[in-house]
Motif scaffolding. Structure first.
Motif, PDB file in Angstrom:
ATOM      1  N   ALA A 120       0.832  -1.204   0.000  1.00 33.57           N
ATOM      2  CA  ALA A 120       0.000   0.000   0.000  1.00 33.57           C
ATOM      3  C   ALA A 120       0.866   1.253   0.000  1.00 33.57           C
ATOM      4  N   ALA A 121       1.923   1.266   0.818  1.00 39.49           N
ATOM      5  CA  ALA A 121       2.816   2.423   0.877  1.00 39.49           C
ATOM      6  C   ALA A 121       3.558   2.608  -0.436  1.00 39.49           C
ATOM      7  N   ARG A 124       1.310   4.136  -3.059  1.00 37.04           N
ATOM      8  CA  ARG A 124       1.042   5.557  -2.851  1.00 37.04           C
ATOM      9  C   ARG A 124       2.196   6.416  -3.365  1.00 37.04           C
ATOM     10  N   ALA A 196       5.802   6.431   5.269  1.00 40.72           N
ATOM     11  CA  ALA A 196       4.391   6.399   4.876  1.00 40.72           C
ATOM     12  C   ALA A 196       3.554   6.101   6.119  1.00 40.72           C
ATOM     13  N   HIS A 197       2.905   7.133   6.625  1.00 44.22           N
ATOM     14  CA  HIS A 197       2.153   7.011   7.880  1.00 44.22           C
ATOM     15  C   HIS A 197       0.676   6.768   7.600  1.00 44.22           C
ATOM     16  N   VAL A 199      -1.253   4.785   5.880  1.00 43.78           N
ATOM     17  CA  VAL A 199      -1.679   4.784   4.475  1.00 43.78           C
ATOM     18  C   VAL A 199      -3.117   4.294   4.348  1.00 43.78           C
ATOM     19  N   SER A 200      -3.868   4.963   3.521  1.00 41.57           N
ATOM     20  CA  SER A 200      -5.269   4.685   3.167  1.00 41.57           C
ATOM     21  C   SER A 200      -6.250   5.064   4.272  1.00 41.57           C
ATOM     22  N   GLU A 204      -3.360   9.654   6.714  1.00 43.86           N
ATOM     23  CA  GLU A 204      -2.242   9.342   5.831  1.00 43.86           C
ATOM     24  C   GLU A 204      -1.327  10.544   5.617  1.00 43.86           C
ATOM     25  N   LEU A 206       2.718  11.121   3.710  1.00 47.37           N
ATOM     26  CA  LEU A 206       3.919  10.584   3.073  1.00 47.37           C
ATOM     27  C   LEU A 206       5.016  11.629   3.072  1.00 47.37           C
ATOM     28  N   THR A 223       3.739   3.661  10.863  1.00 44.97           N
ATOM     29  CA  THR A 223       4.519   4.103   9.714  1.00 44.97           C
ATOM     30  C   THR A 223       5.210   2.928   9.047  1.00 44.97           C
TER      31      THR A 223
END
Length: 252
Positions: A120-121, A124, A196-197, A199-200, A204, A206, A223
């Motif tokens: 996911a990260a 993104r 990437a904190h 994510v989704s 979120e 980045l 993260t």
């Protein structure tokens, strides 16, 4: 054989849209859902469904409970975030199966994949995992720091992109600073690092910085950290940056 079944399911990184249809079907058929408190909280209550939330350090107890209920003929889903086979509950269930009652080995047990945090990260940010990469859990709860450090050094020597789970917690705030020091010694200061904190989710955030500018406080347990290989590149654009690793390696 029991008429019950056990599904070990991944709920994805946070957004309900990233839960697979297979996992949704299992949850809609389940009579019990078992898992860590915040993951069970993502499952909507309904008639005929019993929710069993528990603490994050009782994985084997949770697995044994799920197997016991399955042996009694119940339809059980054990939930993890992300993918259940990546630093999550699938391995814990199979550890319990191996050490537990002989009858547990013949239960109907299925592992239902999910979108894990590193994918996911990566999506993104672009494609930082586009070539060879490795994933390392930085928690030293189940393995010693010496093993983590050895794997970091070898991964850097092999020039993998690296995805780090569980980089920094309140219980071990100094650990990730040590990781960054090891990486700077092995890789220099120029490798791009993605923080990437959440994510989704609505939280979120980045951030992409060179390794030399990476700081421990940029990460927490929500993260995902991805450190590029020597081949990883950035593409500047008006709305931000794409981060990617080419599919072929330049060895010149």
């Amino acid at each position: 054989m029991s008429a019950g079944w056990l599904a070990i399911a991944g709920l994805g990184p946070g957004d309900a849209a990233q839960i697979t249809p297979e996992v949704s079907d299992a949850l809609s058929s389940a009579s019990y859902v078992i898992g860590y408190v915040p993951y069970v909280a993502r499952v909507a209550p309904r008639a005929g469904l019993t929710l069993h939330p528990s603490d994050n350090r009782v994985e084997l107890d949770r697995a044994a409970q799920a197997l016991t209920l399955t042996a009694q003929g119940r339809r059980v889903v054990v939930v993890s975030s992300g993918d259940p086979g990546v630093f999550a509950m699938a391995a814990a269930v199979f550890e319990a199966v191996e050490a537990g009652l002989p009858a547990w080995r013949d239960l109907d047990i299925r592992v239902l994949p999910g979108i894990t945090a590193m994918l996911a990260a990566s999506a993104r940010a672009g494609a930082p995992l586009g070539h060879d990469f490795c994933a390392i859990n930085l928690s030293d709860n189940l393995k010693p720091w010496t093993m983590i450090e050895k794997r970091l050094r070898l991964a850097a020597e092999a020039d993998f992109a690296m995805a780090f789970y569980n980089p920094r917690s309140k219980a071990r705030p100094e650990g990730f600073a040590r990781v960054l020091a090891v990486l700077r010694a092995a890789c220099g200061d120029d490798r791009p690092v993605l923080f990437a904190h959440a994510v989704s989710t609505p939280e979120e955030h980045l951030q992409i910085v060179p390794l030399g500018q990476a700081r421990a406080e940029m990460a927490d347990m929500r993260t995902m950290v991805i450190v590029g290989s020597s081949q990883t590149r950035t593409i500047q654009r008006s709305s931000g940056v794409f981060l990617y690793t080419p599919r072929s390696a330049d060895v010149s």
